[in-house]
Design an enzyme around this catalytic site. Structure first.
Site, PDB file in Angstrom:
ATOM      1  CG  ASP A 102      -1.989   0.926   1.317  1.00 40.23           C
ATOM      2  OD1 ASP A 102      -2.484   1.321   0.257  1.00 40.23           O
ATOM      3  OD2 ASP A 102      -2.348   1.344   2.434  1.00 40.23           O
ATOM      4  CG  PHE A 151      -9.609  -1.767   3.784  1.00 38.42           C
ATOM      5  CD1 PHE A 151      -8.386  -1.189   4.076  1.00 38.42           C
ATOM      6  CD2 PHE A 151      -9.977  -2.922   4.455  1.00 38.42           C
ATOM      7  CE1 PHE A 151      -7.533  -1.741   5.021  1.00 38.42           C
ATOM      8  CE2 PHE A 151      -9.137  -3.480   5.417  1.00 38.42           C
ATOM      9  CZ  PHE A 151      -7.916  -2.882   5.698  1.00 38.42           C
TER      10      PHE A 151
HETATM   11  P1  IMP Z   1       1.833  -0.249   3.921  1.00 38.44           P
HETATM   12  O1  IMP Z   1       2.876  -0.159   4.985  1.00 38.44           O
HETATM   13  O2  IMP Z   1       0.983   0.996   3.845  1.00 38.44           O
HETATM   14  O3  IMP Z   1       2.349  -0.654   2.566  1.00 38.44           O
HETATM   15  O4  IMP Z   1       0.796  -1.316   4.418  1.00 38.44           O
HETATM   16  C1  IMP Z   1       0.962  -2.625   4.184  1.00 38.44           C
HETATM   17  C2  IMP Z   1       0.120  -3.456   5.112  1.00 38.44           C
HETATM   18  O5  IMP Z   1      -1.125  -2.826   5.413  1.00 38.44           O
HETATM   19  C3  IMP Z   1      -0.246  -4.732   4.417  1.00 38.44           C
HETATM   20  O6  IMP Z   1       0.703  -5.698   4.699  1.00 38.44           O
HETATM   21  C4  IMP Z   1      -1.593  -5.049   5.009  1.00 38.44           C
HETATM   22  O7  IMP Z   1      -1.409  -5.800   6.192  1.00 38.44           O
HETATM   23  C5  IMP Z   1      -2.198  -3.725   5.347  1.00 38.44           C
HETATM   24  N1  IMP Z   1      -3.122  -3.256   4.292  1.00 38.44           N
HETATM   25  C6  IMP Z   1      -2.947  -2.265   3.397  1.00 38.44           C
HETATM   26  N2  IMP Z   1      -4.010  -2.140   2.576  1.00 38.44           N
HETATM   27  C7  IMP Z   1      -4.891  -3.085   2.985  1.00 38.44           C
HETATM   28  C8  IMP Z   1      -6.198  -3.485   2.508  1.00 38.44           C
HETATM   29  O8  IMP Z   1      -6.793  -2.951   1.546  1.00 38.44           O
HETATM   30  N3  IMP Z   1      -6.764  -4.524   3.184  1.00 38.44           N
HETATM   31  C9  IMP Z   1      -6.171  -5.170   4.222  1.00 38.44           C
HETATM   32  N4  IMP Z   1      -4.954  -4.839   4.674  1.00 38.44           N
HETATM   33  C10 IMP Z   1      -4.328  -3.802   4.067  1.00 38.44           C
END
Ligand code: IMP
Ligand code: MG
Length: 181
Positions: A102, A151
């Site tokens: 993300d 999400f």
């Molecule tokens: P980042 O650090 O923002 O890249 O977030 C990564 C983590 O956030 C992922 O490993 C997921 O556990 C969680 N995450 C991000 N987007 C989603 C989503 O749409 N659904 C569920 N978990 C998410």
């Protein structure tokens, strides 16, 4: 439960094809390497166990658990290691397995840490990618598929620890989390 899912974004059949395709690519690319598959708990579990069965090479597995989210749908940016790797990574070609990329903050943090652990190389496979949300400077080596900026839950991905057991990736209805924000 289905009433809370607006639509199916990646079906069971599509997930199977993604795993087959990624497994083939990883088998080809890691043929002469010393593969260590490192899953980021808990979201990776369903994806990782399916994926490794399509990698036709000897390999080791282990897991790390990091937290940055809590029950909210937005990344806090504060990443913390909850469970570290148990095995010495020296000399291994590490493949990090993530459920979804993300902002990229989690994987940026994890890969920076792994660089200090003596791994020979670090690569990333993520089942899902939301490229337009990226904040951190991180590029995955393998991506199952892109998803829109919504999400998503299922096949390991949760909202507040729920929905992980859905066999597909679904878009969570906004009314589920907007009521709590
Ligand atoms: P980042 O650090 O923002 O890249 O977030 C990564 C983590 O956030 C992922 O490993 C997921 O556990 C969680 N995450 C991000 N987007 C989603 C989503 O749409 N659904 C569920 N978990 C998410
Ligand atoms: Mg995760």
């Amino acid at each position: 439960m289905l009433g809370e899912i607006d639509k199916i974004l990646v079906s069971e059949d599509e997930l199977r094809k993604i795993n087959e395709k990624l497994g083939k690519e990883i088998t080809r690319d890691f043929k002469d390497k010393n593969l260590f598959v490192l899953g980021i708990l808990k979201g990776c579990v369903f994806f990782m166990t399916d994926l490794v069965r399509h990698i036709k090479l000897p390999l080791c597995i282990d897991f790390m658990s990091v937290s940055s989210y809590g029950s909210s749908t937005k990344s806090s940016g504060n990443v913390k290691i909850e469970k570290d790797v148990d095995i010495d990574l020296s000399g291994y070609d590490v493949l990090i397995v993530e459920d979804i990329l993300d902002s990229g903050r989690t994987l940026k943090y994890v890969s920076e840490i792994l660089k200090t652990r003596g791994a020979k190389s670090i690569s990333i496979v993520t089942l899902l990618d939301k490229p337009e949300r990226r904040v951190a400077d991180i590029t995955p080596d393998y991506v199952g598929c892109d998803v829109p900026d919504e999400f998503v839950v299922g096949y390991g991905l949760d909202y507040d620890q729920k929905y992980r057991n859905l066999p597909y990736i679904g878009q969570l209805s906004r009314r589920v989390y907007e009521a709590e924000e």
